[in-house]
Design a protein around this motif. Sequence first.
Motif, short mmCIF file in Angstrom:
data_model
loop_
_atom_site.label_atom_id
_atom_site.label_comp_id
_atom_site.label_asym_id
_atom_site.label_seq_id
_atom_site.Cartn_x
_atom_site.Cartn_y
_atom_site.Cartn_z
N MET A 191 1.09 -1.30 -0.02
CA MET A 191 -0.24 -0.32 -0.28
C MET A 191 0.34 0.81 0.19
O MET A 191 2.05 1.37 0.91
CB MET A 191 -0.90 0.23 1.46
CG MET A 191 -1.58 -1.06 0.97
SD MET A 191 -3.22 -1.20 2.58
CE MET A 191 -2.25 -0.65 3.56
N SER A 192 0.60 2.31 -0.52
CA SER A 192 1.27 3.45 -1.26
C SER A 192 0.91 4.66 0.16
O SER A 192 0.08 4.53 0.73
CB SER A 192 1.51 4.02 -2.45
OG SER A 192 -0.01 4.43 -2.67
N ILE A 193 2.15 4.95 0.48
CA ILE A 193 1.64 6.00 2.02
C ILE A 193 1.05 7.69 0.57
O ILE A 193 1.37 8.08 -0.14
CB ILE A 193 2.99 6.55 2.86
CG1 ILE A 193 3.61 4.59 3.27
CG2 ILE A 193 2.88 7.60 3.58
CD1 ILE A 193 2.62 4.71 4.16
N ILE A 194 0.43 7.49 1.56
CA ILE A 194 -0.55 9.05 1.00
C ILE A 194 0.48 10.60 2.25
O ILE A 194 -0.44 10.49 2.99
CB ILE A 194 -1.96 9.46 0.78
CG1 ILE A 194 -2.48 7.72 0.44
CG2 ILE A 194 -2.76 10.49 0.08
CD1 ILE A 194 -3.67 7.54 0.57
N ALA A 195 1.48 11.14 1.43
CA ALA A 195 1.97 11.79 2.33
C ALA A 195 1.41 12.94 2.84
O ALA A 195 -0.23 13.50 2.56
CB ALA A 195 2.94 12.58 1.49
N GLY A 196 0.99 13.82 3.84
CA GLY A 196 0.53 14.85 4.36
C GLY A 196 -1.11 14.29 5.23
O GLY A 196 -1.23 13.89 5.02
N ARG A 197 -1.53 15.45 4.96
CA ARG A 197 -2.67 15.48 6.11
C ARG A 197 -3.70 15.61 5.51
O ARG A 197 -4.14 16.42 4.43
CB ARG A 197 -2.78 16.71 7.51
CG ARG A 197 -2.15 17.15 8.21
CD ARG A 197 -2.28 18.21 8.88
NE ARG A 197 -4.15 17.83 9.00
CZ ARG A 197 -4.60 18.52 10.23
NH1 ARG A 197 -3.94 18.57 11.33
NH2 ARG A 197 -5.38 18.85 10.15
N LYS A 198 -4.81 14.00 5.58
CA LYS A 198 -5.62 13.44 4.02
C LYS A 198 -6.87 14.13 5.39
O LYS A 198 -6.89 13.96 6.68
CB LYS A 198 -5.34 12.92 3.48
CG LYS A 198 -4.43 13.40 2.59
CD LYS A 198 -4.55 13.70 1.83
CE LYS A 198 -3.49 14.27 1.34
NZ LYS A 198 -3.57 15.03 -0.04
N THR A 199 -8.54 13.75 4.50
CA THR A 199 -9.30 13.34 5.35
C THR A 199 -10.12 13.08 3.87
O THR A 199 -9.92 12.84 2.98
CB THR A 199 -9.82 14.85 5.75
OG1 THR A 199 -11.25 14.47 6.64
CG2 THR A 199 -10.81 16.40 5.06
N ALA A 200 -11.36 12.26 4.86
CA ALA A 200 -12.06 11.09 3.84
C ALA A 200 -13.13 12.79 2.90
O ALA A 200 -13.60 13.01 3.61
CB ALA A 200 -13.44 10.28 4.86
N MET A 244 -0.03 8.13 5.86
CA MET A 244 -0.93 6.34 6.04
C MET A 244 -1.22 6.38 4.44
O MET A 244 -1.56 7.32 3.38
CB MET A 244 -2.66 7.27 6.54
CG MET A 244 -2.08 7.54 8.08
SD MET A 244 -1.71 5.56 8.95
CE MET A 244 -2.90 4.37 8.72
N PRO A 245 -1.34 4.98 4.52
CA PRO A 245 -2.28 4.87 2.98
C PRO A 245 -3.41 4.84 3.54
O PRO A 245 -4.22 5.12 4.39
CB PRO A 245 -1.62 2.30 3.06
CG PRO A 245 -1.12 2.74 4.52
CD PRO A 245 -0.87 3.71 5.37
N ALA A 246 -4.13 4.45 2.25
CA ALA A 246 -5.82 4.66 2.49
C ALA A 246 -6.03 3.94 3.53
O ALA A 246 -6.15 2.37 3.83
CB ALA A 246 -6.34 3.92 1.06
N TRP A 247 -7.24 4.02 4.22
CA TRP A 247 -7.58 3.76 5.11
C TRP A 247 -8.71 3.78 5.88
O TRP A 247 -9.12 5.27 5.51
CB TRP A 247 -6.47 3.61 6.59
CG TRP A 247 -6.97 2.57 7.08
CD1 TRP A 247 -6.03 1.59 7.92
CD2 TRP A 247 -7.52 2.71 8.71
NE1 TRP A 247 -6.23 0.89 8.46
CE2 TRP A 247 -7.51 1.56 9.48
CE3 TRP A 247 -8.67 3.15 9.73
CZ2 TRP A 247 -8.10 0.68 10.75
CZ3 TRP A 247 -9.09 3.10 10.52
CH2 TRP A 247 -9.40 1.99 10.90
N GLY A 248 -9.68 2.85 6.31
CA GLY A 248 -11.03 3.19 6.82
C GLY A 248 -11.98 3.69 5.79
O GLY A 248 -12.46 3.63 4.87
N LEU A 249 -12.72 4.83 6.85
CA LEU A 249 -13.77 5.37 5.54
C LEU A 249 -13.02 6.06 4.20
O LEU A 249 -13.49 6.24 3.48
CB LEU A 249 -14.58 6.94 6.34
CG LEU A 249 -15.55 7.11 5.34
CD1 LEU A 249 -16.67 6.38 5.64
CD2 LEU A 249 -16.20 7.86 6.90
#
Length: 160
Positions: free
Chosen positions: A1-10, A130-135
């Motif tokens: 799973m590739s890491i998505i850099a930075g702060r993200k939200t669903a 994080m890689p894509a996770w949860g919602l």
Amino acid sequence: MSIIAGRKTAQFSGPLVVFVIGMRINHFHKVGKWLPVLRAMPPMLEELAKDPDSGFLGSQNMLAGPRQVCLLQYWRDFDSLEAYARSRDRQHWPAWVAFNKAVGGDGTVGIFHETYAVDAGRHETIYANMPAWGLGKVSGVTDAAGSRSEARSRMKTSAE
């Protein structure tokens, strides 16, 4: 799973149902009891993923130690979840009947589920590096910036 850099939200707004389901292996040596329970979930997930009208939005696997596995599921609404669970024509019903016949209350395998109905505007997410996770895995992610930079503002955004 590739890491998505930075702060993200669903990228999810509106209400949803969070369904936590899992099993606990109480006796490792009784593989014939717990392995069928473990193997029952993938066909259900495959069936649900192929049916966009089911109300199933997606899922996330989790381990809770060497004895316990969990699955975090996201649903459009409780009625959809219940309809799937009770349908005699879908994968869940025969799996439930088989569990009760093979295991029942003998104590070799534990199962559980918890269901949470979450109103729009009552959920928020944050993922940092994080890689894509949860919602976020289910709905996709967007930058947690501007109106999505703080938890309270993400709550408001989930209502839109």
